[in-house]
Scaffold this motif. Structure first.
Motif, PDB file in Angstrom:
ATOM      1  N   VAL A 102     -32.372  72.531  -3.688  1.00  0.00           N
ATOM      2  CA  VAL A 102     -31.944  72.229  -5.069  1.00  0.00           C
ATOM      3  C   VAL A 102     -32.202  73.429  -5.974  1.00  0.00           C
ATOM      4  CG1 VAL A 102     -32.339  70.752  -7.068  1.00  0.00           C
ATOM      5  CG2 VAL A 102     -32.321  69.743  -4.796  1.00  0.00           C
ATOM      6  N   ARG A 103     -33.354  74.070  -5.790  1.00  0.00           N
ATOM      7  CA  ARG A 103     -33.676  75.252  -6.604  1.00  0.00           C
ATOM      8  C   ARG A 103     -32.678  76.379  -6.361  1.00  0.00           C
ATOM      9  NH1 ARG A 103     -40.172  75.233  -5.391  1.00  0.00           N
ATOM     10  NH2 ARG A 103     -40.732  73.503  -6.782  1.00  0.00           N
ATOM     11  N   ILE A 104     -32.275  76.520  -5.087  1.00  0.00           N
ATOM     12  CA  ILE A 104     -31.285  77.556  -4.762  1.00  0.00           C
ATOM     13  C   ILE A 104     -29.977  77.287  -5.487  1.00  0.00           C
ATOM     14  CG2 ILE A 104     -29.856  78.496  -2.907  1.00  0.00           C
ATOM     15  CD1 ILE A 104     -32.273  78.004  -1.032  1.00  0.00           C
ATOM     16  N   LYS A 105     -29.508  76.037  -5.443  1.00  0.00           N
ATOM     17  CA  LYS A 105     -28.252  75.678  -6.098  1.00  0.00           C
ATOM     18  C   LYS A 105     -28.350  75.832  -7.609  1.00  0.00           C
ATOM     19  CE  LYS A 105     -26.307  74.470  -2.212  1.00  0.00           C
ATOM     20  NZ  LYS A 105     -25.267  75.339  -1.609  1.00  0.00           N
ATOM     21  N   LYS A 106     -29.523  75.523  -8.166  1.00  0.00           N
ATOM     22  CA  LYS A 106     -29.719  75.713  -9.615  1.00  0.00           C
ATOM     23  C   LYS A 106     -29.601  77.185  -9.992  1.00  0.00           C
ATOM     24  CE  LYS A 106     -32.637  71.964 -11.354  1.00  0.00           C
ATOM     25  NZ  LYS A 106     -34.014  71.628 -11.802  1.00  0.00           N
ATOM     26  N   GLY A 107     -30.152  78.026  -9.117  1.00  0.00           N
ATOM     27  CA  GLY A 107     -30.134  79.459  -9.390  1.00  0.00           C
ATOM     28  C   GLY A 107     -28.739  80.043  -9.462  1.00  0.00           C
ATOM     29  N   LEU A 108     -27.760  79.401  -8.775  1.00  0.00           N
ATOM     30  CA  LEU A 108     -26.393  79.917  -8.786  1.00  0.00           C
ATOM     31  C   LEU A 108     -25.719  79.747 -10.148  1.00  0.00           C
ATOM     32  CD1 LEU A 108     -25.166  78.597  -5.304  1.00  0.00           C
ATOM     33  CD2 LEU A 108     -25.962  80.894  -5.884  1.00  0.00           C
ATOM     34  N   PHE A 109     -26.249  78.867 -10.990  1.00  0.00           N
ATOM     35  CA  PHE A 109     -25.696  78.694 -12.334  1.00  0.00           C
ATOM     36  C   PHE A 109     -25.994  79.893 -13.233  1.00  0.00           C
ATOM     37  CE2 PHE A 109     -25.569  74.243 -11.126  1.00  0.00           C
ATOM     38  CZ  PHE A 109     -24.448  73.782 -11.782  1.00  0.00           C
ATOM     39  N   LEU A 110     -27.098  80.550 -12.977  1.00  0.00           N
ATOM     40  CA  LEU A 110     -27.548  81.634 -13.844  1.00  0.00           C
ATOM     41  C   LEU A 110     -26.936  82.960 -13.413  1.00  0.00           C
ATOM     42  CD1 LEU A 110     -31.312  80.636 -13.946  1.00  0.00           C
ATOM     43  CD2 LEU A 110     -29.563  80.102 -15.644  1.00  0.00           C
ATOM     44  N   PRO A 111     -26.800  83.898 -14.354  1.00  0.00           N
ATOM     45  CA  PRO A 111     -26.298  85.218 -13.970  1.00  0.00           C
ATOM     46  C   PRO A 111     -27.250  85.897 -12.985  1.00  0.00           C
ATOM     47  CG  PRO A 111     -26.276  84.930 -16.367  1.00  0.00           C
ATOM     48  CD  PRO A 111     -27.055  83.783 -15.789  1.00  0.00           C
ATOM     49  N   THR A 112     -26.686  86.667 -12.078  1.00  0.00           N
ATOM     50  CA  THR A 112     -27.486  87.475 -11.172  1.00  0.00           C
ATOM     51  C   THR A 112     -27.734  88.812 -11.850  1.00  0.00           C
ATOM     52  OG1 THR A 112     -26.471  86.418  -9.261  1.00  0.00           O
ATOM     53  CG2 THR A 112     -27.590  88.504  -8.873  1.00  0.00           C
ATOM     54  N   VAL A 113     -28.980  89.124 -12.123  1.00  0.00           N
ATOM     55  CA  VAL A 113     -29.341  90.355 -12.826  1.00  0.00           C
ATOM     56  C   VAL A 113     -30.221  91.189 -11.903  1.00  0.00           C
ATOM     57  CG1 VAL A 113     -30.438  91.347 -14.867  1.00  0.00           C
ATOM     58  CG2 VAL A 113     -29.256  89.152 -15.035  1.00  0.00           C
ATOM     59  N   SER A 114     -29.873  92.460 -11.765  1.00  0.00           N
ATOM     60  CA  SER A 114     -30.668  93.360 -10.928  1.00  0.00           C
ATOM     61  C   SER A 114     -30.849  94.684 -11.647  1.00  0.00           C
ATOM     62  CB  SER A 114     -29.994  93.579  -9.567  1.00  0.00           C
ATOM     63  OG  SER A 114     -28.693  94.122  -9.735  1.00  0.00           O
ATOM     64  N   GLY A 115     -31.982  95.297 -11.418  1.00  0.00           N
ATOM     65  CA  GLY A 115     -32.264  96.602 -12.013  1.00  0.00           C
ATOM     66  C   GLY A 115     -32.605  97.596 -10.926  1.00  0.00           C
ATOM     67  N   GLY A 116     -32.346  98.865 -11.186  1.00  0.00           N
ATOM     68  CA  GLY A 116     -32.647  99.832 -10.145  1.00  0.00           C
ATOM     69  C   GLY A 116     -32.598 101.266 -10.637  1.00  0.00           C
ATOM     70  N   LEU A 117     -33.110 102.121  -9.814  1.00  0.00           N
ATOM     71  CA  LEU A 117     -33.116 103.565 -10.053  1.00  0.00           C
ATOM     72  C   LEU A 117     -32.415 104.212  -8.873  1.00  0.00           C
ATOM     73  CD1 LEU A 117     -34.161 106.157 -11.516  1.00  0.00           C
ATOM     74  CD2 LEU A 117     -36.235 105.937 -10.125  1.00  0.00           C
ATOM     75  N   ARG A 159     -21.666  72.945  -9.881  1.00  0.00           N
ATOM     76  CA  ARG A 159     -22.326  71.709 -10.312  1.00  0.00           C
ATOM     77  C   ARG A 159     -22.281  70.642  -9.212  1.00  0.00           C
ATOM     78  NH1 ARG A 159     -19.688  71.276 -16.228  1.00  0.00           N
ATOM     79  NH2 ARG A 159     -18.428  72.927 -15.316  1.00  0.00           N
ATOM     80  N   ASN A 160     -21.157  70.554  -8.523  1.00  0.00           N
ATOM     81  CA  ASN A 160     -21.063  69.579  -7.432  1.00  0.00           C
ATOM     82  C   ASN A 160     -21.950  69.967  -6.256  1.00  0.00           C
ATOM     83  OD1 ASN A 160     -19.242  67.481  -8.299  1.00  0.00           O
ATOM     84  ND2 ASN A 160     -17.612  69.008  -8.295  1.00  0.00           N
ATOM     85  N   SER A 161     -22.070  71.248  -5.987  1.00  0.00           N
ATOM     86  CA  SER A 161     -22.971  71.707  -4.921  1.00  0.00           C
ATOM     87  C   SER A 161     -24.417  71.379  -5.268  1.00  0.00           C
ATOM     88  CB  SER A 161     -22.822  73.212  -4.708  1.00  0.00           C
ATOM     89  OG  SER A 161     -21.560  73.522  -4.194  1.00  0.00           O
ATOM     90  N   LYS A 162     -24.762  71.581  -6.545  1.00  0.00           N
ATOM     91  CA  LYS A 162     -26.128  71.272  -6.976  1.00  0.00           C
ATOM     92  C   LYS A 162     -26.374  69.759  -6.931  1.00  0.00           C
ATOM     93  CE  LYS A 162     -28.913  70.735 -10.964  1.00  0.00           C
ATOM     94  NZ  LYS A 162     -28.801  70.343 -12.348  1.00  0.00           N
ATOM     95  N   LYS A 163     -25.363  68.989  -7.337  1.00  0.00           N
ATOM     96  CA  LYS A 163     -25.500  67.531  -7.318  1.00  0.00           C
ATOM     97  C   LYS A 163     -25.673  67.026  -5.879  1.00  0.00           C
ATOM     98  CE  LYS A 163     -22.906  65.466 -10.338  1.00  0.00           C
ATOM     99  NZ  LYS A 163     -21.731  64.822 -10.973  1.00  0.00           N
ATOM    100  N   ALA A 164     -24.934  67.635  -4.941  1.00  0.00           N
ATOM    101  CA  ALA A 164     -25.064  67.253  -3.535  1.00  0.00           C
ATOM    102  C   ALA A 164     -26.469  67.561  -3.021  1.00  0.00           C
ATOM    103  CB  ALA A 164     -24.024  67.983  -2.691  1.00  0.00           C
ATOM    104  N   ALA A 165     -26.990  68.740  -3.394  1.00  0.00           N
ATOM    105  CA  ALA A 165     -28.345  69.123  -2.950  1.00  0.00           C
ATOM    106  C   ALA A 165     -29.398  68.201  -3.552  1.00  0.00           C
ATOM    107  CB  ALA A 165     -28.625  70.574  -3.345  1.00  0.00           C
ATOM    108  N   ALA A 166     -29.244  67.867  -4.840  1.00  0.00           N
ATOM    109  CA  ALA A 166     -30.209  66.973  -5.496  1.00  0.00           C
ATOM    110  C   ALA A 166     -30.175  65.574  -4.872  1.00  0.00           C
ATOM    111  CB  ALA A 166     -29.908  66.889  -6.991  1.00  0.00           C
ATOM    112  N   THR A 167     -28.975  65.120  -4.527  1.00  0.00           N
ATOM    113  CA  THR A 167     -28.846  63.798  -3.903  1.00  0.00           C
ATOM    114  C   THR A 167     -29.474  63.792  -2.521  1.00  0.00           C
ATOM    115  OG1 THR A 167     -26.781  63.486  -5.115  1.00  0.00           O
ATOM    116  CG2 THR A 167     -27.215  61.974  -3.313  1.00  0.00           C
ATOM    117  N   ARG A 168     -29.277  64.880  -1.776  1.00  0.00           N
ATOM    118  CA  ARG A 168     -29.897  64.962  -0.444  1.00  0.00           C
ATOM    119  C   ARG A 168     -31.422  65.039  -0.550  1.00  0.00           C
ATOM    120  NH1 ARG A 168     -24.959  67.698   0.970  1.00  0.00           N
ATOM    121  NH2 ARG A 168     -23.933  66.383   2.531  1.00  0.00           N
ATOM    122  N   TYR A 169     -31.897  65.619  -1.623  1.00  0.00           N
ATOM    123  CA  TYR A 169     -33.352  65.628  -1.843  1.00  0.00           C
ATOM    124  C   TYR A 169     -33.865  64.189  -2.000  1.00  0.00           C
ATOM    125  CZ  TYR A 169     -37.652  65.860  -4.593  1.00  0.00           C
ATOM    126  OH  TYR A 169     -38.913  65.655  -5.070  1.00  0.00           O
TER     127      TYR A 169
END
Length: 477
Positions: free
Chosen positions: A91-106, A158-168
């Motif tokens: 569920v946490r993984i699916k929640k994370g997909l809602f947020l922007p992916t931000v990376s920093g580097g040199l 959202r449906n992927s997250k809902k499926a994961a939450a339901t399986r939880y």
């Protein structure tokens, strides 16, 4: 300009084809869940014993202690708890997909291009600062952040997250189902152990009775009233009963080890009071109405949640056909010398891109994924149907079993009383030479068999009560 217009036309046609093909996808077939009868047989019960907590349902303190230990140490239960942890992190993984992916580097690099190329010729004629042309070997130092974000227009994420939450939630119900089965298995094994203890007592009493009869037969043989055959027959009967004693001992040992295994510990003596088996009456069970199974049985609730999760999976798979919109960008500093890296605004670099993409070529793979999700949903529907039907059948079987066992136990009790009386009668008749030794032997053998069957019948009564409690959905709370 004409070429550019053609590209626009191709893009519009592709998007139109995407939407129309999605509409042509076959809907998931609907399967009716079984319509539950209004009652179990002719029962008018509305009270349901499944709502009773197991500590109140089982009054034996020794049994309560065993169940408590099992709920803490049982290995299968501990493994099931890890399933819950896995589902929680999903569920946490699916929640994370809602947020922007931000990376920093040199980044540090170097590059030399050929002079006789468009890039090389351009660099040779370009001054970075007055009198300083671009070096042939050009270093590259950059520091910054990049971000990308997929806008969830079609609710795929959202449906992927809902499926994961339901399986939880389904894994929690799965854990409850494991607890229900564990409580029932320990209770059944405990009553099995008590019945074996009582069978052991009956066999020991019978052996003593047979030994007493053997002494009488020996006296009768010395008085020439019976032959050596009678003595040997009685000796054989005593040996047969003694062999039963060792068989029961082995069964007791195996049953103790089984309970210890369920408790997650090495073999040790199970603390118990064998007199409880004889004095205790199996608890009266209330079946309630069949529709209460939907709320009480963890396996039915788990199957229902799995069904809902597969519906979400189908919606997420269907969204793969639609165009996806993503935004990406970066912000940082870039220069060919470290000393110039933070010279602004010259070294400042940024980018921003909005992208709308739709699948064109690899649509068969997406369609296959969609059809697979659909098949899983249909399978989950049938599983839900099967689980409800199975729950009703289990309760119906065990309720019938309880009624029949009550009648069986009552008749066996009368049989034991009659045979106990016949033992003393046969002994008296044998002493007065009115019956032969064979009739006495058969009477004792029948009495032993009926006593063991009576104990077995009572154990089955206890087991039936435990099983119907489990079938109704009790034991996990």
């Amino acid at each position: 300009m004409n070429v550019q217009k053609n590209y626009y036309k191709i893009g519009i046609i592709a998007l139109f084809a995407t939407f129309t093909s999605c509409k042509m996808l076959a809907p998931v077939e609907s399967i009716e869940k079984p319509e539950l009868p209004v009652s179990f047989a002719d029962s008018k019960d509305t009270i349901n014993s499944a709502t009773i907590k197991w500590k109140s349902f089982f009054s034996d303190k020794n049994l309560q202690s065993l169940i408590d230990t099992a709920l803490t140490n049982n290995i299968d239960l501990q493994m099931t708890l890890q399933d819950i942890e896995i589902a929680r992190n999903d569920v946490r993984i699916k929640k994370g997909l809602f947020l922007p992916t931000v990376s920093g580097g040199l980044a540090v690099g170097t590059e030399k291009v050929g002079r006789y190329t468009s890039t090389g010729a351009g660099d040779a004629s370009t001054d970075i600062t007055p009198g300083h042309t671009v070096p042939e070997t050009l270093n590259d130092f950059s520091l910054g952040i990049r971000a990308s974000w997929e806008v969830d227009i079609w609710k795929k994420l959202r449906n992927s997250k809902k499926a994961a939450a339901t399986r939880y939630l389904a894994t929690i119900e799965g854990k409850n189902f494991v607890v229900t089965n564990l409580v029932a298995e320990i209770a059944n094994s405990y009553y099995e152990l008590l019945s074996l203890d009582n069978q052991m007592d009956v066999i020991k009493e019978t052996i003593q009775l047979q030994k007493n009869a053997l002494e009488i037969v020996k006296v009768q043989k010395d008085a020439a009233r019976v032959t050596l055959l009678a003595v040997r027959k009685y000796e054989a009967e005593v040996l047969n009963s003694e062999s039963l004693e060792f068989d029961i001992k082995q069964q007791i040992k195996e049953n103790e080890n089984k309970i210890n295994f369920l408790l997650g510990r090495y073999p040790q003596t199970i603390v118990r009071d064998k007199t409880v088996f004889e004095s205790q009456i199996p608890i009266q069970i209330n079946s309630g109405i069949p529709s209460q199974l939907l709320a009480n049985r963890p396996d039915i609730k788990q199957a229902e949640l799995e069904l809902f999760a597969t519906r979400c999976d189908v919606k997420a798979a269907q969204a793969e056909f639609y165009p996806s919109f993503s935004i990406s960008g970066g912000l940082g500093f870039q220069a060919f010398k470290p000393s110039l890296l933070f010279t602004t605004p010259e070294s400042l670099a940024y980018s921003l891109l909005g992208e709308l993409t739709a699948p064109l070529i690899n649509r068969n793979a997406i369609k296959a994924e969609f059809n697979k999700a659909k098949a899983y949903q249909v399978q989950a529907m049938y599983n839900y149907q099967k689980t409800i039907l199975n729950g009703y059948v289990e309760v119906s079987n065990e309720l019938s079993n309880i009624k029949n066992l009550e009648q069986l136990y009552a008749l066996k009790s009368k049989e034991v009383e009659a045979l106990n009386s016949s033992i003393s009668i046969s002994n008296d008749l044998f002493r007065s030479s009115k019956v032969d030794y064979f009739e006495v032997l058969m009477t004792q053998r029948d009495a032993l068999s009926s006593k063991l069957e009576l104990i077995e019948a009572k154990k089955r009564e206890f087991n039936a009560v435990v099983n119907v409690y489990k079938a109704l959905g009790g034991g996990w709370n």
